[in-house]
Scaffold this motif. Structure first.
Motif, PDB file in Angstrom:
ATOM      1  N   ALA A   1      -3.644   2.246  -5.901  1.00  0.00           N
ATOM      2  CA  ALA A   1      -3.436   3.667  -6.116  1.00  0.00           C
ATOM      3  C   ALA A   1      -4.418   4.228  -4.711  1.00  0.00           C
ATOM      4  O   ALA A   1      -3.714   5.295  -4.144  1.00  0.00           O
ATOM      5  N   LYS A   2      -5.608   3.770  -4.615  1.00  0.00           N
ATOM      6  CA  LYS A   2      -6.329   4.040  -3.789  1.00  0.00           C
ATOM      7  C   LYS A   2      -5.788   3.815  -2.061  1.00  0.00           C
ATOM      8  O   LYS A   2      -5.804   4.710  -1.185  1.00  0.00           O
ATOM      9  N   ILE A   3      -5.222   2.645  -2.093  1.00  0.00           N
ATOM     10  CA  ILE A   3      -4.751   2.039  -0.689  1.00  0.00           C
ATOM     11  C   ILE A   3      -3.460   3.142  -0.355  1.00  0.00           C
ATOM     12  O   ILE A   3      -3.163   3.577   0.788  1.00  0.00           O
TER      13      ILE A   3
ATOM     14  N   GLN B   1     -11.495   6.493 -10.816  1.00  0.00           N
ATOM     15  CA  GLN B   1     -10.631   7.337 -11.072  1.00  0.00           C
ATOM     16  C   GLN B   1     -10.819   8.918 -10.398  1.00  0.00           C
ATOM     17  O   GLN B   1      -9.950   9.845 -10.350  1.00  0.00           O
ATOM     18  N   ASP B   2     -12.088   8.788  -9.986  1.00  0.00           N
ATOM     19  CA  ASP B   2     -12.524  10.066  -9.335  1.00  0.00           C
ATOM     20  C   ASP B   2     -12.758   9.798  -7.739  1.00  0.00           C
ATOM     21  O   ASP B   2     -13.485   9.043  -7.544  1.00  0.00           O
ATOM     22  N   PRO B   3     -11.880  10.039  -6.845  1.00  0.00           N
ATOM     23  CA  PRO B   3     -12.003   9.630  -5.397  1.00  0.00           C
ATOM     24  C   PRO B   3     -13.230  10.146  -4.681  1.00  0.00           C
ATOM     25  O   PRO B   3     -13.572   9.884  -3.776  1.00  0.00           O
ATOM     26  N   ALA B   4     -13.970  11.290  -5.207  1.00  0.00           N
ATOM     27  CA  ALA B   4     -15.017  11.988  -4.476  1.00  0.00           C
ATOM     28  C   ALA B   4     -16.002  11.207  -3.894  1.00  0.00           C
ATOM     29  O   ALA B   4     -16.524  11.117  -2.605  1.00  0.00           O
TER      30      ALA B   4
ATOM     31  N   ALA C   1      -2.720   6.126  -1.444  1.00  0.00           N
ATOM     32  CA  ALA C   1      -3.285   7.709  -1.212  1.00  0.00           C
ATOM     33  C   ALA C   1      -4.115   7.759   0.079  1.00  0.00           C
ATOM     34  O   ALA C   1      -3.898   8.820   0.890  1.00  0.00           O
ATOM     35  N   LEU C   2      -4.684   6.830   0.635  1.00  0.00           N
ATOM     36  CA  LEU C   2      -5.346   6.777   1.976  1.00  0.00           C
ATOM     37  C   LEU C   2      -4.343   6.142   2.921  1.00  0.00           C
ATOM     38  O   LEU C   2      -4.525   6.826   4.259  1.00  0.00           O
ATOM     39  N   HIS C   3      -3.533   5.447   2.877  1.00  0.00           N
ATOM     40  CA  HIS C   3      -2.988   4.820   4.012  1.00  0.00           C
ATOM     41  C   HIS C   3      -1.354   4.466   3.883  1.00  0.00           C
ATOM     42  O   HIS C   3      -0.524   4.271   4.657  1.00  0.00           O
ATOM     43  N   ALA C   4      -0.771   5.396   2.667  1.00  0.00           N
ATOM     44  CA  ALA C   4       0.664   5.330   2.842  1.00  0.00           C
ATOM     45  C   ALA C   4       1.520   3.870   2.395  1.00  0.00           C
ATOM     46  O   ALA C   4       2.438   3.901   2.756  1.00  0.00           O
ATOM     47  N   ARG C   5       0.725   3.100   1.861  1.00  0.00           N
ATOM     48  CA  ARG C   5       1.389   1.638   1.830  1.00  0.00           C
ATOM     49  C   ARG C   5       1.050   1.407   0.276  1.00  0.00           C
ATOM     50  O   ARG C   5      -0.032   1.303  -0.167  1.00  0.00           O
ATOM     51  N   ARG C   6       2.333   1.134  -0.522  1.00  0.00           N
ATOM     52  CA  ARG C   6       2.048   0.768  -1.785  1.00  0.00           C
ATOM     53  C   ARG C   6       2.041  -0.798  -1.888  1.00  0.00           C
ATOM     54  O   ARG C   6       2.954  -1.593  -1.493  1.00  0.00           O
TER      55      ARG C   6
END
Length: 390
Positions: free
Chosen positions: A83-85, A287-290, A87-92
């Motif tokens: 999910a992090k990748i 779970q918190d991206p901050a 959100a940051l790089h638009a690749r699932r």
């Protein structure tokens, strides 16, 4: 005959790494301790991680997550990484078949090399480079092909990279943000690499452990953002670097399913799996991206403090656009070579640094040394007070 009549004998055997000795990091850290120097050499923080992360691991231990996890990693953590990748790089990436949790980034890189490199294969590394790359290739029976980054700017020389590719080239290792030079690859660099590799079967190992330390509003250009690179890449990252817990040795590898399948074949017989409660704790913490979204500003403030403090010295600052390192040119300070200068600096000035020549296969000396600013502000100020005397 009894055992007392047998002369003890330790068998000798040919070394697999005959050229390898004690690393420069160990040497300089020991010298710093001996002389009471401020250690800006080895790349690790001297401050604590977020207590919330410790609490998350503690909860995982108390909840009973203390036995072997799945070989590929705790599912919740693999899902969080995917999910992090995205959100940051638009690749699932598929968390089940394309994300693996590793015992740190160093193990991840070794495993990728062992999984793909056969005897006689060539692997291109870009000098200066992290010191584990070449020994990893040699352990796999491969041949290291060193291509220099442009001296001074440390930009990739795509003409030289192209010239180094042969039918025997199995892989290319890149690193951005870059250790030791503190430079980053641009989107244009990555597109050029994408075009260069497109007609080849060369694999890419993209070392992105400093991915959240990119400054001045720049964006980290992950290989995941470029389809032609992502399709052939093992993308390596590190929770240790990102969350100030280098001693935990937990990293990740994202790769297409076919590459991941081969990676896991080696991974399961290399470390098998990774610390269970740390994985559960990290899954909850992610779970918190901050914390990772705020990391560029956190380290940029330390970079700026360090750079401003050196403005009154004769050390010439090189750009620091990513990672937590600052390189300086020592030409105006000393006629010593880099290694001797670092030892002198540690003994006489009380600050430890690392010579850039240690990251080159041929020991290329360009009068540049590396400092690490992943330190408490008071630590940095103490070092700066000493360095301003130069």
């Amino acid at each position: 005959m009894n055992s007392t009549d047998i002369a003890p004998r330790t068998p000798a055997f040919p070394s697999k790494l005959p050229q390898v000795g004690t690393t420069i990091f160990t040497v300089m850290s020991a010298l710093a301790a001996e002389h009471g120097a401020v250690n800006l050499g080895q790349g690790f923080p001297d401050f604590h991680c977020d207590p919330a992360l410790i609490d998350a691991v503690d909860r995982a231990m108390r909840a009973g997550h203390n036995q072997y996890p799945p070989m590929a990693g705790v599912p919740a953590l693999r899902e969080a990484v995917a999910a992090k990748i995205e959100a940051l790089h638009a690749r699932r990436y598929n968390a089940n078949t394309e994300i693996t949790i590793t015992a740190g980034a160093t193990q991840a890189i070794l495993t990728a090399i062992l999984a793909t490199v056969h005897a006689g294969d060539e692997v291109i590394v870009l000098d200066p480079c992290y010191d584990s790359y070449a020994p990893n290739v040699e352990l796999a029976g491969g041949t290291v092909v060193r291509v220099p980054l442009t001296p001074g700017s440390f930009r990739p020389d795509f003409g030289k990279i192209a010239a180094a590719i042969t039918p025997r080239t199995r892989a290319l290792i890149i690193n951005s943000p870059h250790n030791p030079s503190a430079t980053i690859w641009t989107a244009e660099d990555m597109r050029t690499l994408e075009e260069l590799l497109a007609p080849t079967d060369v694999l890419l190992i993209s070392d992105e452990v400093y991915e959240h330390m990119v400054f001045d509003g720049a964006q980290h250009e992950s290989a995941a953002r470029f389809p032609g690179l992502a399709a052939r890449a093992f993308i390596v990252s590190s929770f240790g670097k990102t969350f100030h817990v280098t001693g935990w040795k937990v990293g990740t590898v994202a790769a297409p399913a076919a590459l991941t399948a081969e990676f896991r074949k080696v991974h399961q017989f290399n470390v098998f799996t990774v610390n269970t409660p740390m994985q559960h704790g990290l899954a909850a913490y992610l779970q918190d991206p901050a914390p990772y979204l705020q990391l560029p500003a956190f380290y940029q403030a330390k970079r700026d403090l360090f750079r401003q403090g050196l403005e009154g010295s004769r050390l010439r600052l090189l750009p620091s656009t990513g990672s937590y390192f600052q390189c300086v040119d020592i030409s105006a300070v000393s006629d010593l070579n880099e290694s001797d200068f670092c030892q002198w600096l540690t003994r006489e000035v009380g600050v430890a640094a690392i010579p850039l020549s240690a990251f080159y296969g041929d020991g290329f000396d360009q009068r540049v040394v590396r400092f690490c600013f992943a330190k408490q502000d008071d630590t940095l100020r103490q070092a700066l007070q000493r360095l301003r005397k130069l």
